[in-house]
Design an enzyme around this catalytic site. Structure first.
Site, PDB file in Angstrom:
ATOM      1  N   SER A   1      96.939 146.291  29.131  1.00 47.24           N
ATOM      2  CA  SER A   1      97.952 147.273  28.739  1.00 47.24           C
ATOM      3  C   SER A   1      99.336 146.639  28.664  1.00 47.24           C
ATOM      4  O   SER A   1      99.590 145.595  29.266  1.00 47.24           O
ATOM      5  CB  SER A   1      97.986 148.432  29.741  1.00 47.24           C
ATOM      6  OG  SER A   1      96.752 149.091  29.767  1.00 47.24           O
TER       7      SER A   1
HETATM    8  N1  SAH Z   1      94.085 148.290  32.726  1.00 47.18           N
HETATM    9  C1  SAH Z   1      93.402 147.134  32.248  1.00 47.18           C
HETATM   10  C2  SAH Z   1      92.519 147.346  31.048  1.00 47.18           C
HETATM   11  C3  SAH Z   1      92.910 148.372  30.048  1.00 47.18           C
HETATM   12  S1  SAH Z   1      91.825 148.458  28.639  1.00 47.18           S
HETATM   13  C4  SAH Z   1      94.390 146.036  31.953  1.00 47.18           C
HETATM   14  O1  SAH Z   1      95.569 146.319  31.758  1.00 47.18           O
HETATM   15  O2  SAH Z   1      93.977 144.889  31.901  1.00 47.18           O
HETATM   16  C5  SAH Z   1      90.629 149.624  29.255  1.00 47.18           C
HETATM   17  C6  SAH Z   1      89.509 149.001  30.009  1.00 47.18           C
HETATM   18  O3  SAH Z   1      88.607 150.048  30.362  1.00 47.18           O
HETATM   19  C7  SAH Z   1      88.702 147.983  29.225  1.00 47.18           C
HETATM   20  O4  SAH Z   1      88.619 146.797  29.940  1.00 47.18           O
HETATM   21  C8  SAH Z   1      87.335 148.639  29.086  1.00 47.18           C
HETATM   22  O5  SAH Z   1      86.280 147.697  29.081  1.00 47.18           O
HETATM   23  C9  SAH Z   1      87.298 149.541  30.294  1.00 47.18           C
HETATM   24  N2  SAH Z   1      86.387 150.684  30.220  1.00 47.18           N
HETATM   25  C10 SAH Z   1      86.195 151.555  29.203  1.00 47.18           C
HETATM   26  N3  SAH Z   1      85.256 152.471  29.525  1.00 47.18           N
HETATM   27  C11 SAH Z   1      84.847 152.178  30.786  1.00 47.18           C
HETATM   28  C12 SAH Z   1      83.910 152.761  31.672  1.00 47.18           C
HETATM   29  N4  SAH Z   1      83.167 153.832  31.335  1.00 47.18           N
HETATM   30  N5  SAH Z   1      83.751 152.217  32.889  1.00 47.18           N
HETATM   31  C13 SAH Z   1      84.477 151.108  33.262  1.00 47.18           C
HETATM   32  N6  SAH Z   1      85.362 150.511  32.450  1.00 47.18           N
HETATM   33  C14 SAH Z   1      85.572 151.041  31.229  1.00 47.18           C
END
Ligand code: SAH
Length: 316
Positions: free
Chosen positions: A151
């Site tokens: 993000s």
């Molecule tokens: N906050 C993190 C990632 C944001 S992107 C950062 O800043 O690095 C959103 C993340 O949610 C992605 O890595 C995606 O793989 C994860 N995601 C989406 N659906 C999910 C689920 N059902 N369970 C676990 N992770 C999930």
């Protein structure tokens, strides 16, 4: 070509705050600048102050700056252009060489007001959490592979500030969709060795790389001791092992707030979660001491979806 002159300062602010963790190319930026519908933003007031740092003194007499109603006040053309270029400068990360400079930029824009959050984001080096060759300190989401992104720093800062009271030393924090591991690391630094910071991510490769990132960071000892951990799982189910949580952050947009996450919130606890599909709101969910729940909208955002692993890997 950006439609600079038709972009009202309000639209500029919307574009500025809209990138939770959806990576947008310049063409989508144009789209946001010209077609994002008008919605209610509580922190536009903050951004108003932010951009006012850049605005020429002659504009101080224009009360509607950043409301979209400033078409004909003095310097009406130059001010939005000036603001726009300044915001694009921050978004590009040009000249921002380290976490300290990134934090100072966000403070200058009024995004970071908390000393603690400034300290934490200055300590956890974002460069360790983005792929090599990407502008680590740009205020923009970056692709980390698997249709996921880290993000934008302003969203990390916003969520940390919203959760700050629930990230005191000794508290329990859950980061759902932990991706790069950056925010989980910030949580760990805040709750400390007597607390518990848990990341849950459903892409195993991202869990492995996030652990490698954390191992290079200032909170590596907490990972080793066990007060910080990252797990492969469907985050919609939370992580019951260390529940109840004082703070829950969800880094992907859910169609509705998953009940297991509400159940795993401690009375007095707070969850920050983007909710929606095409249009998403960042919701602040407070569990009251009697177990009832209050929900309010903080702002509009743009995040990747909280979904199944299969849906994500085929592009949602
Ligand atoms: N906050 C993190 C990632 C944001 S992107 C950062 O800043 O690095 C959103 C993340 O949610 C992605 O890595 C995606 O793989 C994860 N995601 C989406 N659906 C999910 C689920 N059902 N369970 C676990 N992770 C999930």
């Amino acid at each position: 070509m950006y439609n600079l002159l038709s972009a009202s300062p309000r639209a500029i602010a919307i574009a500025r705050i809209a990138y939770g963790c959806v990576y947008t190319t310049p063409s989508t930026t144009t789209h946001l600048l010209t077609s994002t519908p008008t919605r209610s933003f509580s922190h536009l007031h903050r951004l108003r102050r932010t951009v006012s740092l850049l605005r020429p003194p002659t504009l101080s007499s224009c009360p509607n700056f950043l409301t979209g109603n400033s078409h004909f006040c003095g310097m009406a053309v130059i001010a939005p252009l000036f603001s726009y270029l300044s915001l694009m400068w921050l978004l590009s990360g040009h000249g921002v060489r380290d976490s300290k400079a990134m934090v100072e930029g966000l403070q200058g824009y009024g995004v970071i007001s908390s000393k603690k959050v400034a300290e934490v984001m200055g300590t956890i080096d974002r460069a360790l959490f983005v792929p090599d060759g990407t502008p680590a300190y740009a205020d923009s989401p970056m692709s980390i592979g698997y249709n996921a992104t880290i993000s934008a720093p302003h969203m990390h800062a916003t969520c940390l500030q919203l959760l700050e009271k629930n990230l005191q030393p000794g508290m329990h924090a859950l980061d759902v969709g932990s991706g790069s591991g950056y925010l989980t690391a910030c949580f760990a630094l805040m709750v400390g060795p007597k607390g518990r910071a848990v990341g849950v991510e459903h892409i195993p490769e991202l869990v492995s790389s996030s652990i490698e990132n954390i191992q290079k960071s200032a909170v590596a000892p907490l990972l080793k001791e066990g007060s910080l951990s990252v797990h492969v799982s469907d985050g919609r189910l939370g992580w019951p092992e260390f529940a109840p949580y004082d703070a829950i952050h969800v880094g992907a947009a859910a169609p509705e707030i998953p009940q297991p996450l509400i159940d795993q919130l401690k009375p007095g606890g707070r969850m920050v979660i983007p909710v929606g599909n095409l249009y998403q709101d960042l919701k602040v969910v407070d569990k009251n001491m009697d177990g009832s729940v209050s929900v309010r909208t903080e702002t509009s955002v743009r995040y990747v979806p909280l979904t199944s692993r299969e849906a994500q890997l085929r592009g949602y």
